[in-house]
Design a protein around this motif. Structure first.
Motif, PDB file in Angstrom:
ATOM      1  N   TYR A 166      14.085   0.632  -3.227  1.00  0.00           N
ATOM      2  CA  TYR A 166      13.713   1.355  -1.864  1.00  0.00           C
ATOM      3  C   TYR A 166      12.723   2.110  -2.421  1.00  0.00           C
ATOM      4  CZ  TYR A 166      12.564   3.488   2.279  1.00  0.00           C
ATOM      5  OH  TYR A 166      11.797   4.097   3.311  1.00  0.00           O
ATOM      6  N   GLU A 213      -2.127  -0.213  12.792  1.00  0.00           N
ATOM      7  CA  GLU A 213      -0.747  -1.345  12.802  1.00  0.00           C
ATOM      8  C   GLU A 213      -1.148  -2.283  13.950  1.00  0.00           C
ATOM      9  OE1 GLU A 213       2.981   0.216  12.349  1.00  0.00           O
ATOM     10  OE2 GLU A 213       2.094   1.255  10.378  1.00  0.00           O
ATOM     11  N   SER A 261       0.930  -1.329  -0.011  1.00  0.00           N
ATOM     12  CA  SER A 261       0.075   0.135   0.277  1.00  0.00           C
ATOM     13  C   SER A 261       0.960   1.203  -0.031  1.00  0.00           C
ATOM     14  CB  SER A 261      -0.756   0.115   1.252  1.00  0.00           C
ATOM     15  OG  SER A 261      -1.647  -1.025   1.478  1.00  0.00           O
ATOM     16  N   THR A 262       1.983   1.094   0.898  1.00  0.00           N
ATOM     17  CA  THR A 262       2.799   2.336   0.778  1.00  0.00           C
ATOM     18  C   THR A 262       3.185   2.596  -0.790  1.00  0.00           C
ATOM     19  OG1 THR A 262       3.569   1.503   2.959  1.00  0.00           O
ATOM     20  CG2 THR A 262       5.005   3.186   2.022  1.00  0.00           C
TER      21      THR A 262
HETATM   22  N1  LIG Z   1       8.983   2.057   1.936  1.00  0.00           N
HETATM   23  C1  LIG Z   1       9.124   2.044   3.295  1.00  0.00           C
HETATM   24  N2  LIG Z   1       9.741   2.582   4.144  1.00  0.00           N
HETATM   25  C2  LIG Z   1       9.714   2.510   5.509  1.00  0.00           C
HETATM   26  N3  LIG Z   1       8.616   1.883   6.128  1.00  0.00           N
HETATM   27  C3  LIG Z   1       7.856   1.049   5.134  1.00  0.00           C
HETATM   28  C4  LIG Z   1       7.910   1.322   3.557  1.00  0.00           C
HETATM   29  N4  LIG Z   1       6.714   0.325   3.257  1.00  0.00           N
HETATM   30  C5  LIG Z   1       6.041  -0.065   4.352  1.00  0.00           C
HETATM   31  N5  LIG Z   1       6.630   0.428   5.354  1.00  0.00           N
HETATM   32  C6  LIG Z   1       6.134   0.017   6.675  1.00  0.00           C
HETATM   33  O1  LIG Z   1       5.700  -1.197   6.671  1.00  0.00           O
HETATM   34  C7  LIG Z   1       4.106  -0.998   7.247  1.00  0.00           C
HETATM   35  C8  LIG Z   1       3.209  -1.970   6.139  1.00  0.00           C
HETATM   36  O2  LIG Z   1       3.229  -1.473   4.932  1.00  0.00           O
HETATM   37  P1  LIG Z   1       1.955  -1.536   3.961  1.00  0.00           P
HETATM   38  O3  LIG Z   1       2.249  -0.742   2.662  1.00  0.00           O
HETATM   39  O4  LIG Z   1       0.656  -1.234   4.922  1.00  0.00           O
HETATM   40  O5  LIG Z   1       2.141  -2.941   3.915  1.00  0.00           O
HETATM   41  P2  LIG Z   1       1.148  -4.038   2.985  1.00  0.00           P
HETATM   42  O6  LIG Z   1       0.028  -3.033   1.995  1.00  0.00           O
HETATM   43  O7  LIG Z   1       1.930  -4.699   2.011  1.00  0.00           O
HETATM   44  O8  LIG Z   1       0.493  -4.750   3.855  1.00  0.00           O
HETATM   45  C9  LIG Z   1       4.036   0.374   6.950  1.00  0.00           C
HETATM   46  O9  LIG Z   1       3.146   0.726   7.986  1.00  0.00           O
HETATM   47  C10 LIG Z   1       5.338   1.019   7.486  1.00  0.00           C
HETATM   48  O10 LIG Z   1       5.491   1.004   8.845  1.00  0.00           O
END
Ligand SMILES: Nc1ncnc2c1ncn2[C@@H]1O[C@H](COP(=O)(O)OP(=O)(O)O)[C@@H](O)[C@H]1O
Ligand SMILES: [Mg+2]
Length: 499
Positions: A296, A338, A30-31
């Motif tokens: 990254y 979270e 999602s990020t």
């Molecule tokens: N590029 C990034 N840099 C730093 N932290 C990240 C990054 N991507 C994800 N995170 C951390 O991981 C957590 C989960 O990311 P998320 O995008 O919600 O994952 P997914 O959608 O794959 O379940 C975020 O809340 C953040 O704390």
């Protein structure tokens, strides 16, 4: 070009094409998509269907109401009801065609089925109508629980439709309706669809899948691009995957999942399973037909310099996470989310462990049963040894019988070695007992042994035989039986021929 992040300090940007984002939960899908949404071209708009509960895309754009085209079409309705009920509605389909007049609303179809149920109809037809009535009632009731809109307006650059609390069939209907409407009436739109395996499953026909299929085949010409994401692409319709020319792959823990993910990519990447099994949070391999870059992802609110440093290994992802947390301390929603996801992940692990433990328990029980049989044998052997006075504890006794022509050697291992030769009466007796007497449980009578000895020309007095046999029984070389004697079956007799 759409900026995603950095690879060894260099900016990674992708073209606007149908794109897949796949990674295990919590590794940054999602990020990544949120980052991409920040960099869409000027003449484009994005619409994100936020389907997961808890939400992933709160704040990623302007919230728009849930759009459902309240117009039925019998085939779509059949697939929708089938998917929700897991029933095959082949027999009901003709009735459904009659119930759905071109462009009817769902409520209208439901009304019509109620009316038909009140009429005089054949009992078989009535049964089919009953099924349809039940499924339609549930659908109409579900639709009434949430606020729906019959128009789709993309007023802002980034738009988010919150479907997180909608019932499953409403999510399906919304994805179907949105993709259909965008294809029919819009241009230059990026559609973000999360949880792809739910909306384009390999195994079923669903309304949303057929629309996603159309969009991915025909959308490009009108500037309609799909960004599709999910934990895994296993179970996603192959026709859909074939059309995705950019794959952004994050961490996969399971080797088979990693392998299958790579196998789905419609072009060569040269990636190995290890490449994606070792990716840390926020790191993805961005693959196009030109190759793959470990990248990254630069989240919203993280400065270029920091993101570059993470990609060079000079700053850790954890440090970025801490920085982001500080910046968003007030955001209770995020903290709640979270925690929730962390708990959910833990629970999934526990459930896995429980299943594993159950399996292990079953295996152990089987093994234990086998051991019980062995134990029974052990006890019998011990009893026997104690009975014959050969042992007072559970020691193994091995009797070694060597045969060199007419020489018999008996070793009672660990205790004493008995050498016998057929030049003695004892040797002749033991030779016959080991080699020629029947091995049945009831044993043999003394007279039988005497007869066998006579066949060899060995004439031994009955009294001598009798004394010797009872002596051997006392020493443990023989067991007394009803008929006479037998050799102990659980004790090994090795007969070796010596030259
Ligand atoms: N590029 C990034 N840099 C730093 N932290 C990240 C990054 N991507 C994800 N995170 C951390 O991981 C957590 C989960 O990311 P998320 O995008 O919600 O994952 P997914 O959608 O794959 O379940 C975020 O809340 C953040 O704390
Ligand atoms: Mg997510």
């Amino acid at each position: 070009m759409i900026h995603i992040g950095y690879s060894k300090g260099l900016s990674v940007d992708i073209s606007l094409l149908h794109t897949i984002v796949a990674a295990q939960t919590r590794y940054g899908k999602s990020t990544t998509i949120r980052t991409m949404m920040q960099h869409i071209p000027d003449n484009y708009k994005a619409l994100c269907l936020d389907v997961k509960d808890p939400r992933d895309f709160a704040g990623a754009g302007t919230e728009i109401p849930i759009f459902i085209e309240n117009k039925t079409d019998p085939l779509m309705l059949k697939q929708l009801l089938e998917q929700e009920s897991h029933l095959w509605l082949r027999r009901e389909f003709p009735e459904l065609i009659d119930l759905c007049k071109e462009g009817d609303t769902f409520e209208k179809v439901y009304e019509r089925v109620n009316k038909r149920m009140g009429e005089k109809v054949h009992p078989v037809v009535k049964d089919r109508l009953k099924v349809l009535q039940l499924l339609l009632r549930k659908l109409v009731e579900n639709m009434a629980t949430i606020e729906l809109s019959d128009t789709l307006e993309l007023s802002a650059k980034n738009n988010v439709m919150n479907l997180s609390k909608a019932p499953g069939e409403i999510k399906q209907l919304a994805v179907y309706s949105v993709v259909k409407r965008v294809l029919e009436q819009h241009e230059h739109v990026i559609l973000v669809i999360d949880e792809l395996p739910d909306f384009a499953p390999q195994q079923y026909r669903t309304p949303s899948k057929s629309m996603i299929g159309q969009a991915i085949r025909k959308g490009g010409a009108k500037g309609i691009w799909l960004w599709l994401s999910g934990q895994t692409m296993t179970g996603v319709d192959k026709q859909v995957l074939k059309q995705a020319m950019i794959w952004i792959l994050g961490h996969q823990r399971e080797i088979n999942e990693a392998k299958r993910t790579l196998d789905q990519i419609p072009f060569k990447t040269g990636l190995k399973v290890e490449d994606i099994m070792t990716l840390p949070v926020g790191h993805f391999v961005v693959c196009t037909d030109e190759g793959g870059y470990i990248t990254y992802v630069q989240p919203e609110g993280v400065k270029d310099e920091i993101a570059k440093k993470v990609s060079l290994g000079e700053v850790s992802v954890n440090e970025v996470v801490e920085m982001l947390k500080k910046g968003k301390k007030e955001d209770d929603d995020l903290i709640y989310k979270e925690k929730y996801e962390e708990e959910k992940r833990k629970r999934e692990e526990y459930e896995k462990t429980i299943t594993q433990l159950k399996d292990e328990k079953a295996t152990l029980e089987t093994e234990l049963k086998q051991l019980e049989a062995l134990k029974a044998f052990g006890a019998a052997l011990e009893n026997f040894l104690i009975e014959i006075g050969a042992a007072t504890s559970s020691q193994t006794t091995v009797i070694d019988l060597e045969h060199r022509d007419l020489v018999v050697n008996i070793h009672h291992e660990g205790e004493k070695e008995v050498k016998m030769s057929t030049s003695t009466k004892e040797g002749q007796m033991m030779y016959c007992i080991v080699n020629e007497m029947p091995s049945e449980d009831e044993g043999w009578a003394q007279i039988d042994l005497i007869k066998k000895l006579q066949e060899h020309g060995w004439n031994i007095k009955q009294s001598t035989v009798s004394v010797t046999l009872s002596k051997w029984a006392a020493e443990g070389y023989l067991i007394k039986t009803e008929r006479g004697y037998r050799l102990p079956t659980k004790v090994k007799f090795n007969i070796k021929k010596e030259n």
